[in-house]
Design a protein around this motif. Structure first.
Motif, PDB file in Angstrom:
ATOM      1  N   GLN A 149      20.721  52.657  52.938  1.00  0.00           N
ATOM      2  CA  GLN A 149      21.540  53.326  53.248  1.00  0.00           C
ATOM      3  C   GLN A 149      20.457  54.464  53.742  1.00  0.00           C
ATOM      4  OE1 GLN A 149      23.105  53.760  55.915  1.00  0.00           O
ATOM      5  NE2 GLN A 149      25.231  53.651  55.767  1.00  0.00           N
ATOM      6  N   LYS A 150      20.513  55.431  54.961  1.00  0.00           N
ATOM      7  CA  LYS A 150      20.275  57.002  55.297  1.00  0.00           C
ATOM      8  C   LYS A 150      20.762  57.584  55.639  1.00  0.00           C
ATOM      9  CE  LYS A 150      15.990  55.591  54.342  1.00  0.00           C
ATOM     10  NZ  LYS A 150      14.968  55.254  53.144  1.00  0.00           N
TER      11      LYS A 150
ATOM     12  N   GLU B 182      14.354  55.746  60.068  1.00  0.00           N
ATOM     13  CA  GLU B 182      14.908  57.040  59.947  1.00  0.00           C
ATOM     14  C   GLU B 182      14.614  57.970  60.743  1.00  0.00           C
ATOM     15  OE1 GLU B 182      15.300  59.657  55.971  1.00  0.00           O
ATOM     16  OE2 GLU B 182      13.463  57.745  55.996  1.00  0.00           O
TER      17      GLU B 182
ATOM     18  N   GLY C 222      24.336  55.351  59.636  1.00  0.00           N
ATOM     19  CA  GLY C 222      23.773  56.019  58.655  1.00  0.00           C
ATOM     20  C   GLY C 222      25.400  56.791  57.795  1.00  0.00           C
TER      21      GLY C 222
END
Length: 310
Positions: free
Chosen positions: A295-296, A266, A185
């Motif tokens: 994407q996080k 997540e 991340g």
């Protein structure tokens, strides 16, 4: 791990585990506890962690656990024939003297810092031979695992592929799985401190600046104990390369795995803060198998390599 095995292999109950980078072998111990038919082999370089694991985690299961486990002090990149099997046993002074003479005559070196530990271990040629026979008598692994982001300790692609080939070779001819974890991340690529408070202590994960050229970072774990206000700074320090998911997939396939699957979730968003107090993880958020994942700020993944050898 059992869920992954039944999902991708099935046909039998997984009974035989190899835990690489096993540390105190907690996973192996819980594996043995879950079924009296189960066996485990653990591999790690840290003799202190292995010894503590035998004398605490394994011992709590019962006497029969020692007949179902082998812990090796060795490099996961090499065959177990070059590793030293650890057997917990206090040695008398004469046995210790004999052990020192045996080790000295064989050309190996016992560091002064390890002398006290060696007193509590039988690591001699005849014990090594015994443990080699014991390990070889165990069935090949249904599951090989490498957790706590341990594959990040391997910092070159050639090392990573070599390790994955060793894992593939350790898996049963009936087929099996390899499981590892990885984090990432946007927040994983800059300096960061995460604090988590527990009843008796506070735990701090500290990540130093991230080198975007070779994707390396330094991770330090600190503990602050409530009792006596004692602190253990840099209790553990790791120099890691943060691999990407495509890199892991490519290396697993090159090593011989038939397919690779990603299970992801997540993690809490820290919004690019340099320090986060009272970091909490929502255990209600479950891992899901994905083929696409945007994407996080932060994510965690289990990566499952399938070895179909039949």
């Amino acid at each position: 791990m059992q869920k992954f095995f039944w999902t991708y292999v099935g046909g039998r109950v997984p009974l035989h585990l190899r835990e690489d980078f096993c540390g105190t072998a907690l996973i192996s111990a819980e594996w043995l506890r879950s079924d009296s038919r189960r066996t485990a082999v653990g591999v790690d370089l840290d003799i202190e962690a292995l010894t503590w694991g035998l004398e605490n985690n394994v011992q709590k299961i019962g006497a029969d656990a020692y007949s179902r486990i082998c812990l090796f002090r060795g490099n996961v990149l090499h065959s177990l024939t070059s590793a030293k099997c650890i057997k917990s046993a206090l040695l008398g002074s004469e046995n210790y003297k004999s052990l020192r003479e045996t080790e000295d005559n064989s050309g190996s070196v016992i560091d002064d810092d390890e002398a006290d530990l060696v007193k509590k271990l039988e690591i001699s040629e005849h014990v090594r031979d015994y443990c080699r026979r014991k390990e070889s008598s165990f069935p090949a692994a249904d599951i090989v695992c490498a957790f706590n982001y341990s594959c990040c300790c391997l910092q070159s692609r050639s090392e990573l592929v070599l390790y994955f080939k060793q894992a593939w070779n350790a898996i049963s001819e009936k087929g099996g799985i390899f499981v590892m974890d990885l984090y990432g991340g946007t927040s994983s690529e800059h300096a960061l401190k995460l604090r988590r408070r527990y009843e008796d202590f506070m735990y701090v994960w500290e990540q130093e600046d991230f080198n975007i050229i070779n994707r390396t970072t330094k991770i330090s774990l600190h503990f602050y104990l409530s009792k006596n206000q004692r602190s253990l700074r840099h209790a553990f320090t790791y120099h890691w390369r943060l691999w990407t998911l495509p890199e892991i997939k490519d290396c697993l396939e090159e090593a011989g795995f038939n397919s690779v699957h990603f299970w992801m979730r997540e993690m809490p968003n820290i919004q690019e803060k340099m320090e986060v107090e009272d970091y909490e993880v929502n255990d209600n958020v479950k891992y899901e198998e994905v083929s696409s994942f945007n994407q996080k700020d932060a994510w965690n993944a289990y990566i499952v390599g399938i070895a179909n050898k039949v």
